[in-house]
Design a protein around this motif. Structure first.
Motif, PDB file in Angstrom:
ATOM      1  N   LEU A 259       0.790  -1.064   0.022  1.00 17.85           N
ATOM      2  CA  LEU A 259      -0.021   0.001   0.084  1.00 17.85           C
ATOM      3  C   LEU A 259       0.868   1.182  -0.097  1.00 17.85           C
ATOM      4  O   LEU A 259       0.638   2.124  -0.703  1.00 17.85           O
ATOM      5  CB  LEU A 259      -0.839  -0.044   1.128  1.00 17.85           C
ATOM      6  N   VAL A 260       1.815   1.481   0.978  1.00 18.43           N
ATOM      7  CA  VAL A 260       2.555   2.495   1.071  1.00 18.43           C
ATOM      8  C   VAL A 260       3.893   2.434  -0.031  1.00 18.43           C
ATOM      9  O   VAL A 260       4.097   3.343  -0.546  1.00 18.43           O
ATOM     10  CB  VAL A 260       3.307   2.608   2.590  1.00 18.43           C
ATOM     11  N   GLY A 261       4.620   1.331  -0.014  1.00 20.09           N
ATOM     12  CA  GLY A 261       5.709   1.192  -1.151  1.00 20.09           C
ATOM     13  C   GLY A 261       5.337   1.577  -2.461  1.00 20.09           C
ATOM     14  O   GLY A 261       6.190   1.908  -3.151  1.00 20.09           O
ATOM     15  N   LEU A 262       4.195   1.043  -3.045  1.00 22.40           N
ATOM     16  CA  LEU A 262       3.643   1.495  -4.181  1.00 22.40           C
ATOM     17  C   LEU A 262       3.734   2.993  -4.721  1.00 22.40           C
ATOM     18  O   LEU A 262       3.777   3.228  -5.785  1.00 22.40           O
ATOM     19  CB  LEU A 262       2.656   0.844  -4.774  1.00 22.40           C
ATOM     20  N   ILE A 263       3.629   3.705  -3.631  1.00 20.67           N
ATOM     21  CA  ILE A 263       3.306   5.284  -3.908  1.00 20.67           C
ATOM     22  C   ILE A 263       4.784   5.804  -4.327  1.00 20.67           C
ATOM     23  O   ILE A 263       4.510   6.579  -5.563  1.00 20.67           O
ATOM     24  CB  ILE A 263       2.941   6.000  -2.419  1.00 20.67           C
ATOM     25  N   PRO A 264       5.899   5.778  -3.963  1.00 16.73           N
ATOM     26  CA  PRO A 264       7.065   6.145  -4.529  1.00 16.73           C
ATOM     27  C   PRO A 264       7.552   5.395  -5.690  1.00 16.73           C
ATOM     28  O   PRO A 264       8.014   5.867  -6.458  1.00 16.73           O
ATOM     29  CB  PRO A 264       8.219   5.736  -3.437  1.00 16.73           C
ATOM     30  N   ILE A 265       7.177   4.193  -5.594  1.00 14.78           N
ATOM     31  CA  ILE A 265       7.478   3.261  -6.814  1.00 14.78           C
ATOM     32  C   ILE A 265       6.807   3.696  -8.072  1.00 14.78           C
ATOM     33  O   ILE A 265       7.467   3.918  -9.093  1.00 14.78           O
ATOM     34  CB  ILE A 265       7.441   1.801  -6.505  1.00 14.78           C
ATOM     35  N   MET A 266       5.487   3.735  -8.150  1.00 10.57           N
ATOM     36  CA  MET A 266       4.486   4.115  -9.111  1.00 10.57           C
ATOM     37  C   MET A 266       4.716   5.563  -9.214  1.00 10.57           C
ATOM     38  O   MET A 266       4.555   5.932 -10.360  1.00 10.57           O
ATOM     39  CB  MET A 266       3.230   3.561  -8.907  1.00 10.57           C
ATOM     40  N   GLY A 267       4.868   6.352  -8.323  1.00 15.50           N
ATOM     41  CA  GLY A 267       4.988   7.703  -8.376  1.00 15.50           C
ATOM     42  C   GLY A 267       6.181   8.212  -9.228  1.00 15.50           C
ATOM     43  O   GLY A 267       6.217   9.008  -9.996  1.00 15.50           O
ATOM     44  N   ALA A 268       7.355   7.411  -9.104  1.00 14.93           N
ATOM     45  CA  ALA A 268       8.450   7.626  -9.929  1.00 14.93           C
ATOM     46  C   ALA A 268       8.099   7.285 -11.245  1.00 14.93           C
ATOM     47  O   ALA A 268       8.747   8.149 -12.190  1.00 14.93           O
ATOM     48  CB  ALA A 268       9.795   6.919  -9.367  1.00 14.93           C
ATOM     49  N   MET A 269       7.356   6.258 -11.747  1.00  9.30           N
ATOM     50  CA  MET A 269       6.936   6.041 -12.994  1.00  9.30           C
ATOM     51  C   MET A 269       6.166   7.109 -13.514  1.00  9.30           C
ATOM     52  O   MET A 269       6.095   7.294 -14.965  1.00  9.30           O
ATOM     53  CB  MET A 269       6.498   4.724 -12.993  1.00  9.30           C
ATOM     54  N   TYR A 270       5.335   7.760 -12.654  1.00  4.21           N
ATOM     55  CA  TYR A 270       4.317   8.634 -13.228  1.00  4.21           C
ATOM     56  C   TYR A 270       5.006   9.924 -13.479  1.00  4.21           C
ATOM     57  O   TYR A 270       4.553  10.907 -14.586  1.00  4.21           O
ATOM     58  CB  TYR A 270       3.187   8.768 -12.120  1.00  4.21           C
ATOM     59  N   ILE A 271       5.673  10.361 -12.516  1.00  2.98           N
ATOM     60  CA  ILE A 271       6.376  11.711 -12.744  1.00  2.98           C
ATOM     61  C   ILE A 271       7.545  11.776 -13.874  1.00  2.98           C
ATOM     62  O   ILE A 271       7.945  13.043 -14.346  1.00  2.98           O
ATOM     63  CB  ILE A 271       7.138  12.252 -11.310  1.00  2.98           C
ATOM     64  N   GLY A 272       8.222  10.709 -14.073  1.00  5.43           N
ATOM     65  CA  GLY A 272       9.288  10.718 -14.957  1.00  5.43           C
ATOM     66  C   GLY A 272       8.923  11.343 -16.344  1.00  5.43           C
ATOM     67  O   GLY A 272       9.425  12.262 -16.771  1.00  5.43           O
TER      68      GLY A 272
END
Length: 489
Positions: A259-272
């Motif tokens: 739940l929490v770990g996917l925020i930075p992981i998928m967030g990095a894929m979104y912001i790139g």
């Protein structure tokens, strides 16, 4: 079979955004007016997930998986031939409902068929569509829209999914249903309403503003409904969502990590892509090719993770991986308008290397100590958590960008806003790493060691065996485990 299913479902969730401008021109609307085409998919997906476990238990994994895939392909065809915006939104809703059953049904079928050692190996294959699909979707969507038409972003599902459907119908081993108890209709209504409402609020928050009436009402109402769902499901005899599984610490902690770990992981894929196209004014093709090295990093790492999992356990692997994600996000925070593409690609590759330590261990460890009879329910809850974490990622990124952008430049965030957002994601990843190091992975290592000496053709211990299956055509005896020559997914 399951690799193909996962690939087309993930691609379909990401590829539609690329086609929105072309769809808007077709229907003589603004792109903003097409928001429903995008939002309806995750909302309906979230609403369908709770029913998947009961369906798998009642009708069997094969039947549910193939029915959901057929519904997904039919709705894809209907989306492609839609003559009005209303039709397109309605057919996208059916797509979302079908995908909401596809994900947990395929996972339940896989984990009930293979033992722990085999699950690690299979997860290394399943990670391929999970990483390639999001990276390939923008490039594929752009090519289809430019060379053919927006309708082909939906038609493309058919040549990929139809062979998988035929293959599964012929070769997939039948999985008998059981008697899961009376269907929990109140639980479905509560959980579907809660998840759908929350997903709408989270998805629309960045677009409409977190203070808008529609978003606030959705989030508050969704939270109340979710609390009501939890109270009801914990009291009913045959719950649709078996929330009691969260009493298992390993299952609970791995889901919190997701739940929490996917925020930075998928967030990095979104912001790139946003950084490359808005801050550096790169083209969509340059952006897609620059973020793609992340997939190669993941695929490289998961091979090593598959070897190390039984030896050192998921705790160190996930902890070191998320710490690595945090470190790479700090590198991204140093990027500015003059950062070269190859530097950014190198960072994306390193991000993938670190991310590869996260997916397989959390997936396998989450069901390591779950009774085989509860695997369908565990897969359903896992899917709910991952979908929620995935939805929170772009919401967190967009919110951080807005907070770091002066009101005069709201339409075009400055480089400093992106750097601030990367720092926020790095902090979340660091906290996730600290929590991962508290993971009680002794049972997960024990489960992996218990089956590490079992070959694909050897019997599996009873507690690790699959639910009864019957071979295609009937008449074959039930058997534990899977053999190399069996087509099970």
């Amino acid at each position: 079979m399951c690799v193909s299913v996962t690939f087309i479902a993930i691609v379909d969730g990401a590829i539609t955004t690329v086609a929105l401008p072309s769809i808007a021109r077709q229907f003589h609307l603004t792109t903003a007016a097409l928001d429903g085409v995008v939002v309806i998919y995750p909302v309906c997906l979230a609403m369908a997930i709770p029913a998947s476990a009961w369906l798998v238990e009642r009708f069997g994994g094969k039947r549910v998986l193939l029915t959901a895939l057929a519904g997904f392909l039919l709705s894809s065809l209907l989306c492609g031939i839609a003559a009005t915006l209303g039709q397109l939104v309605a057919y996208r809703a059916v797509q979302g409902l079908s995908a909401g059953v596809l994900f947990p049904a395929s996972a339940a079928l896989l984990f009930s068929t293979f033992n722990t050692e085999e699950q690690v190996r299979i997860s290394r294959y399943m990670i391929i569509p999970q990483q390639i699909a999001p990276a390939a979707a923008p490039v594929l969507g752009g090519l289809l829209v430019d060379r053919l038409s927006w309708r082909w972003v939906f038609y493309v599902n058919i040549p990929v999914g139809l062979p998988a459907l035929l293959f599964g119908a012929v070769f997939l081993a039948a999985h008998r249903g059981s008697r899961p108890g009376r269907f929990d209709l109140p639980g479905l209504l509560l959980s579907a309403s809660a998840l759908g409402t929350l997903m709408f609020g989270v998805s629309e928050g960045p677009n409409r503003g977190w203070s808008s009436a529609a978003v606030l009402v959705s989030l508050v109402l969704g939270t109340v409904l979710l609390a009501a769902t939890a109270v009801f499901e914990l009291r009913v005899r045959h719950p649709l969502l078996k929330l009691r599984l969260f009493a298992n610490r390993l299952f609970r902690d791995t889901n919190l990590l997701n739940l929490v770990g996917l925020i930075p992981i998928m967030g990095a894929m979104y912001i790139g892509p946003l950084f490359l196209q808005q801050a550096q004014h790169r083209s969509a093709l340059e952006s897609g090719l620059t973020t793609f090295p992340e997939a190669f990093g993941v695929l490289l790492t998961v091979q090593l993770v598959g070897v190390l999992y039984a030896r050192i356990g998921p705790r160190l692997i996930v902890g070191c991986g998320t710490a690595g994600v945090s470190a790479v996000l700090l590198l991204f925070a140093t990027c500015d308008a003059g950062t070269g593409l190859w530097t950014f690609r190198a960072y994306m590759f390193l991000l993938g290397v670190a991310m590869g330590c996260f997916f397989v261990p959390t997936t396998v460890a989450s069901i390591a100590t779950i009774d085989r009879r509860d695997l369908a329910h565990a897969s359903t809850l896992n899917t709910v958590v991952r979908q929620t974490g995935g939805a929170l990622a772009p919401a967190a990124v967009t919110t951080a960008l807005v907070l770091g952008t002066p009101s005069a430049a709201a339409a075009n965030p400055p480089v400093a806003a992106y750097q601030h957002t990367y720092l926020v994601l790095a902090a979340i990843a660091a906290l996730t790493a600290l929590f991962a190091l508290t993971l009680p992975d002794g049972p997960a290592r024990a489960a992996a060691r218990a089956t590490s000496g079992t070959s694909a053709g050897s019997p599996v211990p009873p507690e690790q065996g699959q639910e009864p299956c019957e071979a295609r055509g009937g008449g074959a005896p039930d058997r534990p485990g899977a053999r190399t020559g069996d087509w099970v997914g």
